[in-house]
Design a protein around this motif. Structure first.
Motif, PDB file in Angstrom:
ATOM      1  N   SER A 133       0.748  -1.262  -0.073  1.00 10.12           N
ATOM      2  CA  SER A 133      -0.101  -0.164   0.136  1.00 10.12           C
ATOM      3  C   SER A 133       0.937   1.253  -0.189  1.00 10.12           C
ATOM      4  O   SER A 133       2.054   1.356   0.095  1.00 10.12           O
ATOM      5  CB  SER A 133      -0.851  -0.114   1.418  1.00 10.12           C
ATOM      6  OG  SER A 133      -0.210   0.143   2.462  1.00 10.12           O
ATOM      7  N   ALA A 134       0.153   2.409  -0.171  1.00 10.00           N
ATOM      8  CA  ALA A 134       0.792   3.709  -0.155  1.00 10.00           C
ATOM      9  C   ALA A 134       1.539   4.019   1.263  1.00 10.00           C
ATOM     10  O   ALA A 134       2.472   4.669   1.429  1.00 10.00           O
ATOM     11  CB  ALA A 134      -0.084   4.892  -0.497  1.00 10.00           C
ATOM     12  N   LEU A 135       0.809   3.502   2.281  1.00 13.71           N
ATOM     13  CA  LEU A 135       1.328   3.368   3.415  1.00 13.71           C
ATOM     14  C   LEU A 135       2.651   2.843   4.013  1.00 13.71           C
ATOM     15  O   LEU A 135       3.529   3.289   4.508  1.00 13.71           O
ATOM     16  CB  LEU A 135       0.165   3.304   4.532  1.00 13.71           C
ATOM     17  CG  LEU A 135       0.703   3.511   6.232  1.00 13.71           C
ATOM     18  CD1 LEU A 135       1.028   5.167   6.344  1.00 13.71           C
ATOM     19  CD2 LEU A 135      -0.659   3.079   7.066  1.00 13.71           C
ATOM     20  N   GLU A 136       2.687   1.657   3.331  1.00 12.90           N
ATOM     21  CA  GLU A 136       3.988   0.945   3.202  1.00 12.90           C
ATOM     22  C   GLU A 136       4.937   1.704   2.612  1.00 12.90           C
ATOM     23  O   GLU A 136       6.255   1.679   3.356  1.00 12.90           O
ATOM     24  CB  GLU A 136       3.872  -0.268   2.756  1.00 12.90           C
ATOM     25  CG  GLU A 136       5.081  -1.169   2.817  1.00 12.90           C
ATOM     26  CD  GLU A 136       5.129  -2.518   2.136  1.00 12.90           C
ATOM     27  OE1 GLU A 136       6.296  -2.942   2.008  1.00 12.90           O
ATOM     28  OE2 GLU A 136       4.222  -3.052   1.550  1.00 12.90           O
ATOM     29  N   THR A 137       4.794   2.490   1.721  1.00 18.32           N
ATOM     30  CA  THR A 137       5.690   3.216   0.929  1.00 18.32           C
ATOM     31  C   THR A 137       6.348   4.515   1.839  1.00 18.32           C
ATOM     32  O   THR A 137       7.476   4.687   1.903  1.00 18.32           O
ATOM     33  CB  THR A 137       5.186   3.586  -0.492  1.00 18.32           C
ATOM     34  OG1 THR A 137       4.765   2.573  -1.152  1.00 18.32           O
ATOM     35  CG2 THR A 137       6.278   4.584  -1.001  1.00 18.32           C
TER      36      THR A 137
END
Length: 172
Positions: A133-137
């Protein structure tokens, strides 16, 4: 969490640990962290380490499933005990910490981890992010920035380069 995120977040936590404890931030310590942070995913044939396991990951996944046995605190404790009895080198310490940091990172994912396996198969979690996800990025880049900051503030990179050059000199 993808492999590069596991490496970066584990190195970041490892740097913070080295900054606030007597642990030296050496090349062998960071190598141990990197390898330890990847090993729990030996249970997934498509993972970075699984693709390099010469088929072993298929057997582990078949027997225990992904995020099964290898993501258990009990298994981590057994591995930590064996590794630390055999060697208390900075590599060993880094390996044990990297493995633990991997479990913690996956604990924060929506999938969770079976922390108490083999006594319980329930997956525990604090669902902060979804893999890919974008949050992992954001977590990856945040960990990278914090690693640079901590490394600079506590002169950890100087210590790392010094230990790396000493290792090189031993090999030549």
């Amino acid at each position: 969490m993808r492999y590069h995120s596991h490496i970066m977040t584990s190195l970041c936590i490892g740097a913070v640990t080295a900054a606030y404890t007597p642990l030296p931030f050496t090349a062998s310590y960071t190598a141990g962290i990197i390898i330890g942070s990847l090993l729990p995913d030996i249970d997934e044939p498509k993972s970075y380490v699984g693709r390099r396991s010469l088929g072993m990951s298929h057997k582990v996944k078949e027997a225990f499933g992904h995020r099964g046995m290898t993501h258990s605190l009990f298994v981590w404790a057994v591995i930590a005990f064996i590794v630390m009895v055999e060697s208390s080198s900075t590599f060993s310490i880094g390996f044990v910490l990297g493995y633990l940091f991997h479990i913690i990172a996956d604990f924060l994912s929506v999938q969770g981890v079976p922390l108490l396996w083999p006594f319980q198969t329930k997956r525990y979690k604090i669902p902060l992010y979804r893999t890919g996800s974008a949050l992992e990025t954001v977590l990856f880049y945040g960990a990278f920035a914090l690693l640079i900051y901590i490394g600079s503030q506590y002169h950890l990179f100087y210590e790392w380069w010094r230990s790396f050059l000493l290792l090189l000199r031993q090999w030549m």
